[in-house]
Design a protein around this motif. Structure first.
Motif, short mmCIF file in Angstrom:
data_model
loop_
_atom_site.label_atom_id
_atom_site.label_comp_id
_atom_site.label_asym_id
_atom_site.label_seq_id
_atom_site.Cartn_x
_atom_site.Cartn_y
_atom_site.Cartn_z
N PRO A 140 0.83 -1.22 0.00
CA PRO A 140 0.00 0.00 0.00
C PRO A 140 0.85 1.26 0.00
N GLU A 141 1.99 1.22 0.68
CA GLU A 141 2.88 2.39 0.70
C GLU A 141 4.26 1.97 1.18
N ILE A 142 5.23 2.84 0.93
CA ILE A 142 6.58 2.65 1.43
C ILE A 142 7.04 3.97 2.01
N SER A 143 7.50 3.92 3.27
CA SER A 143 7.99 5.14 3.91
C SER A 143 9.52 5.10 4.00
N GLY A 144 10.13 6.26 4.10
CA GLY A 144 11.59 6.35 4.25
C GLY A 144 12.31 6.19 2.92
N ASN A 145 13.63 6.13 2.99
CA ASN A 145 14.47 6.02 1.79
C ASN A 145 14.50 4.58 1.26
N ALA A 146 14.44 4.46 -0.05
CA ALA A 146 14.53 3.14 -0.70
C ALA A 146 15.58 3.20 -1.81
N PHE A 147 16.31 2.09 -1.94
CA PHE A 147 17.44 2.08 -2.87
C PHE A 147 17.49 0.78 -3.69
N ALA A 148 17.90 0.91 -4.94
CA ALA A 148 18.31 -0.25 -5.74
C ALA A 148 19.82 -0.36 -5.59
N VAL A 149 20.30 -1.57 -5.33
CA VAL A 149 21.73 -1.75 -5.04
C VAL A 149 22.40 -2.50 -6.20
N ILE A 150 23.48 -1.90 -6.68
CA ILE A 150 24.27 -2.56 -7.74
C ILE A 150 25.64 -2.93 -7.18
N TRP A 151 26.27 -3.87 -7.84
CA TRP A 151 27.62 -4.31 -7.48
C TRP A 151 28.49 -4.17 -8.72
N THR A 152 29.69 -3.60 -8.60
CA THR A 152 30.56 -3.41 -9.77
C THR A 152 32.02 -3.53 -9.37
N THR A 153 32.83 -3.96 -10.32
CA THR A 153 34.29 -4.01 -10.13
C THR A 153 34.97 -2.90 -10.92
N THR A 154 34.18 -2.02 -11.52
CA THR A 154 34.74 -0.90 -12.29
C THR A 154 34.10 0.41 -11.82
N PRO A 155 34.47 0.89 -10.65
CA PRO A 155 33.89 2.15 -10.16
C PRO A 155 34.04 3.31 -11.15
N TRP A 156 35.12 3.28 -11.94
CA TRP A 156 35.36 4.38 -12.88
C TRP A 156 34.26 4.52 -13.93
N THR A 157 33.44 3.47 -14.12
CA THR A 157 32.35 3.56 -15.11
C THR A 157 31.10 4.24 -14.56
N LEU A 158 31.05 4.49 -13.24
CA LEU A 158 29.83 5.07 -12.65
C LEU A 158 29.48 6.45 -13.21
N PRO A 159 30.46 7.33 -13.55
CA PRO A 159 30.06 8.60 -14.17
C PRO A 159 29.30 8.42 -15.48
N ALA A 160 29.44 7.23 -16.12
CA ALA A 160 28.74 6.96 -17.38
C ALA A 160 27.47 6.16 -17.16
N SER A 161 27.11 5.91 -15.89
CA SER A 161 25.91 5.11 -15.58
C SER A 161 24.66 5.85 -16.06
N GLN A 162 23.86 5.17 -16.91
CA GLN A 162 22.66 5.79 -17.47
C GLN A 162 21.38 5.00 -17.18
N ALA A 163 21.55 3.81 -16.58
CA ALA A 163 20.38 2.99 -16.26
C ALA A 163 20.79 1.90 -15.30
N ILE A 164 19.79 1.20 -14.76
CA ILE A 164 20.03 -0.04 -14.00
C ILE A 164 19.20 -1.12 -14.66
N SER A 165 19.83 -2.27 -14.89
CA SER A 165 19.13 -3.38 -15.55
C SER A 165 18.76 -4.44 -14.53
N ALA A 166 17.52 -4.91 -14.63
CA ALA A 166 17.04 -6.02 -13.82
C ALA A 166 16.64 -7.16 -14.74
N GLY A 167 16.72 -8.38 -14.24
CA GLY A 167 16.27 -9.53 -15.02
C GLY A 167 14.77 -9.65 -14.95
N ALA A 168 14.11 -9.72 -16.07
CA ALA A 168 12.64 -9.73 -16.08
C ALA A 168 12.08 -10.90 -15.27
#
Length: 926
Positions: free
Chosen positions: A226-254
């Motif tokens: 019915p609702e969600i209160s407070g902060n909510a986050f999608a969490v990703i894991w990466t071994t290339t932090p340098w690519t984060l400035p180019a991050s344009q989306a997050i992909s999930a498996g359908a």
């Protein structure tokens, strides 16, 4: 008193016991090239069926190593074996001459900042010097070919034809320009081909990053809450932090199940299968799963970038797995192929913050001007400052590296030219489909090569053919300055440029004023500045060489290279062939393994286990190296060491001693004057001919055609040691030495030896080319003759029934002979007898075998190498041996009762006396 040693036929030969190959091979080579043997062979073979092995060009840089030697020797064995089999098998060696390694060497020798035209001139000079050195070493290996007229990818004609191949591919509809992430080397300053990438372990930071959801109501709906209160986050894991400035989306498996979990850091979205491990990484113990939802329900939810002012949509991507991480993938289309394709599907345009030097653009906050590797720790600190970093650890994993610089690569979106694998050409077919059919139509040696090439073609990305280098074949197109489209008359213009390159080389393009070809249109078009991937150069040589040279033919029968070329030359050749001719430019592919030391370790100068072919040539001789190559199963790793070469040398000595014996016993034999017709030859001699012909059938009919050279060597060695040394020649010595020089018995033996020797030398010739020529000088047609000029030996005709009967009889006799040897051995061991001739044997054998033995009469003792033999029938084979009661003949060393029966020769047997002064003994069987 007569010296009977002078009465036996002990002959000599100019074929020495010691080969002294290292000292003598160089002189032979000079003579052969002075005689132009390769050119003469081309005239002799003219009109025969063609066999074309197209040479995969080695790179013109540095001395040849043992891997080069293996490759070239295998090719030479094939060329020689096909020539022996009756083919016209020309061999045109080649060299790959363009590319970065030569550029780097020229920069090292002459410095940087050299004018481009001068730089290319220096590259051409350097490549020419390297080719001369490598050519000398290849010739020293005995490799037969058109060394005075090799093909070079930097020859003007070849450069022009490489350009023409590019034009054909463009006309076929497979070439396109696109901005797409490709493997990029910061040290090369250029994109890399698949074959230029190697994988090594690398330690990288592994971080978990929280992306905040923008709309809790939409997130609640996705999870059925019915609702969600407070902060909510999608969490990703990466071994290339340098690519984060180019991050344009997050992909999930359908189809992946995700959980919404309440934690001390807020509500986190994690894949159900990975949630427990992820929460442990974060140190969270007090957590609650609030709800679950499939990834398809998360599609199009909006998040915020963890440190940049950017909206981040959630996408569904097929590349998402639950193998590791969080089950959500940060998606940077500028820095990953899968990211690129999923963003392309959703219409998200590339935003590449990293320039060609691997540094961030000036508009990237806090990172401007830094390299991507410098940025990694700063980005991690930035995330920690903004409370977006949930975990930071180190991980060792396999990572792409540049094969030249051994440095890590990055995926970087750049404007490049591609050959599309799944792009339908003008004929409506995709290149991938055509290539897969070409794989099916190719024969592979070994067979596992099919699955390997098939998998690589099936999964390979589009081919990035453009490079940003100086020393390379240019992409000779004109592109519109505003639209980037190629000139509509590209085919016509490209041919005009190719004709100029034929005259002046690639410099003709770089110096070309566009107005010469475009006139007033030149203001609207610009010349492409890109050069071609060097794999395109070598991959186009089937057109530039096979279709250009009159003595060659297209397609080639065979391509032969190391196992790494499934991803290199085999593939680039197939793709250029399929794009222009709708088939591979070869019918067969042969793959050999890499060379390792005796312990299976890779050759390394630092370890000190390198064996240089030059050293082997200078100490043992090239024939020893060739015998090692042929003796080794090349389908796996090829082990070499001083100890292994020592064993090969021992095998060579045994073969050489066999040849020496054969040649010595033919030194007074003239085949025209002395040869005995097959039907009048002694039975054992005819049997030996059958064995020799069977050897030829196995090698020429099986082992050589399927390139099983180690089996060929095993068969030759076994034939020389077992069929000849331990059987036929062992029996033959008495007849050769003790009968009258011109007797029928001896000439029959020599007739057989003549056929056996010629056949053996011919069959050895593809492998032991120096030794075979040395032997052929003695039995061949004179100084100008060569073993190369002859095809398989013609044996005297023999009815099949006669052959079968001979094989059956003498196989049974050989089994008896083995039993006799075993029965005498105890007498030798306890020194009751010295040689087997001091023994006599009584044999019991089944009826059929006993019949064979009895039919030999008194000649049975010559076959068994005893002084007396008796035979009786029995159920099983049994042999008893004892000491002969006779005296030893001073001449033939047999023990008999008739020593001294001839008064003139009191110390020799009647048989020897008759051979000296009488009509001579008559032999019928042995």
């Amino acid at each position: 008193m007569t010296d009977y040693r002078k009465t036996v036929n002990l002959l000599d030969t100019p074929f020495p016991m010691r080969g002294d190959l290292a000292k003598r091979e160089g002189g032979w080579l000079k003579d052969w090239y002075a005689q132009q043997r390769y050119q003469k062979l081309r005239q002799i073979a003219k009109g025969r069926p063609k066999f074309i092995l197209h040479d995969g060009p080695p790179y013109a840089n540095g001395d040849i190593h043992i891997g080069h030697a293996v490759n070239k020797i295998l090719k030479d064995i094939i060329i020689r074996s096909k020539t022996l089999a009756g083919f016209d098998a020309p061999y045109v060696p080649g060299w790959d001459c363009h590319g970065l390694p030569i550029e780097l060497m020229v920069e090292k020798l002459h410095g940087k900042n050299i004018p481009a035209a001068k730089f290319r001139e220096l590259c051409r000079e350097y490549a020419t010097e390297q080719i001369a050195k490598q050519k000398r070493d290849f010739i020293r290996l005995g490799v037969l070919g058109d060394w005075d007229n090799p093909y070079l990818t930097m020859n003007y004609q070849t450069e022009a034809d490489i350009v023409r191949t590019l034009g054909k591919i463009q006309q076929a509809g497979y070439l396109y320009r696109g901005e797409k992430p490709v493997q990029f080397c910061l040290d090369c300053g250029s994109s890399l081909a698949e074959a230029e990438v190697e994988y090594k372990d690398k330690v990288s930071p592994a971080i978990d990053v929280a992306y905040p959801f923008q709309n809790n109501a939409a997130l609640a709906k996705a999870f059925g809450l019915p609702e969600i209160s407070g902060n909510a986050f999608a969490v990703i894991w990466t071994t290339t932090p340098w690519t984060l400035p180019a991050s344009q989306a997050i992909s999930a498996g359908a189809d992946v199940v995700y959980q919404l979990i309440d934690t001390p850091k807020g509500k986190l979205v994690l894949a159900k299968d990975l949630a427990e491990a992820a929460l442990q990484r974060y140190g969270f113990t007090d957590t609650t799963v609030l709800a679950e939802a499939d990834g398809s329900r998360l599609e199009n939810l909006l998040l915020s970038h963890p440190f940049l002012p950017r909206d981040i949509p959630m996408l569904n991507g097929e590349h998402v797995t639950t193998d590791a991480g969080t089950g959500l993938v940060h998606t940077a289309p500028s820095h990953g192929l899968e990211d690129y394709f999923v963003c392309l599907k959703y219409g998200i345009k590339l935003d590449n913050p990293v320039n060609g030097e691997g540094r961030y653009r000036a508009d990237v906050p806090r990172l401007a001007g830094l390299t991507v590797w410098e940025a990694n720790p700063l980005i991690i600190d930035w995330l920690a400052e903004d409370a977006r970093l949930l975990s930071n650890t180190k991980i060792e994993h396999s990572y792409a590296h540049c094969w030249r610089h051994k440095t890590p690569l990055i995926y970087r979106a750049t404007g490049q030219w591609f050959i599309g694998m799944d792009k339908a050409g003008v004929a409506g077919k995709t290149l991938r489909d055509t290539a897969m059919k070409a794989v099916d139509a190719t024969e592979f040696f070994p067979a596992w090569g099919r699955a390997r090439l098939e998998a690589m073609i099936e999964g390979r990305p589009d081919w990035v053919v453009s490079r940003q280098r100086n020393w390379g074949t240019p992409m000779t197109f004109f592109a519109h300055k505003e639209t980037g489209e190629l000139h509509p008359r590209s085919a016509e213009l490209l041919e005009a440029v190719a004709q100029r390159i034929e005259e002046k080389g690639i410099e003709a393009w770089f110096a070309l004023d566009a107005r010469e070809l475009l006139g007033d249109e030149a203001d609207s078009y610009e010349k492409l500045k890109d050069t071609l991937d060097v794999w395109f150069d070598s991959g186009s040589t089937h057109f530039a060489v096979l279709k250009r040279r009159e003595e060659l033919a297209w397609p080639a029968d065979l391509y032969l290279e190391g196992s790494d070329q499934h991803r290199g030359w085999f593939q680039s050749s197939m793709l250029t062939g399929c794009a222009t001719q709708e088939r591979a430019p070869y019918k067969q592919l042969l793959t050999h393994g890499f060379v390792v030391d005796g312990n299976g370790q890779k050759m390394s100068k630092s370890i000190g286990n390198v064996i240089a072919p030059q050293k082997v040539n200078d100490t043992l001789g090239a024939d020893i190296l060739r015998l090692w190559v042929a003796s080794t199963d090349y389908s796996g790793e090829l082990a070499i060491s001083d100890e292994i070469l020592k064993r090969v040398t021992e095998s060579y000595r045994r073969l050489r001693n066999t040849l020496r014996f054969l040649l010595a016993n033919l030194s007074d034999f003239d085949p025209i004057e002395h040869a005995v017709p097959q039907e009048r030859m002694l039975e054992l001699d005819r049997y030996a001919l059958v064995l020799a012909r069977q050897l030829q059938e196995r090698l020429a009919g099986d082992f050589y055609p399927r390139y099983a050279f180690h089996y060929a060597v095993q068969d030759i060695v076994q034939f020389c040691s077992e069929d000849l040394g331990a059987f036929y020649l062992d029996i033959l010595k008495d007849r050769l030495y003790t009968t009258a020089a011109n007797s029928h018995a001896r000439r029959s033996a020599q007739t057989a030896l003549y056929h056996i020797t010629r056949n053996l030398v011919l069959l050895m010739a593809p492998i032991l080319c120096f030794t075979a020529e040395e032997a052929w000088d003695i039995i061949g047609g004179g100084a100008e003759d060569s073993v190369l000029f002859h095809t398989l030996h013609n044996f005297p005709d023999m009815p099949e029934a006669s052959e079968a009967a001979l094989l059956q009889k003498w196989q049974a006799v050989r089994q008896v002979r083995e039993a006799v040897t075993a029965a005498i051995e105890p007498l030798r061991s306890n020194k009751t007898v010295g040689s087997s001739l001091q023994a006599e044997v009584a044999i019991t054998a089944p009826a059929a075998t006993a019949g064979y033995l009895k039919a030999l009469g008194d000649e049975l003792r010559f076959v068994l190498l005893v002084s007396k033999a008796s035979v009786t029938e029995g159920e099983t084979l049994a042999v008893s041996a004892g000491v002969s009661g006779g005296e030893k003949c001073e001449r033939c060393w047999h023990y008999t009762d008739d020593i001294g029966s001839n008064e003139q020769h009191p110390t020799i047997c009647a048989r020897c006396a008759d051979n000296l002064d009488g009509a001579g003994e008559q032999r019928h069987y042995a």
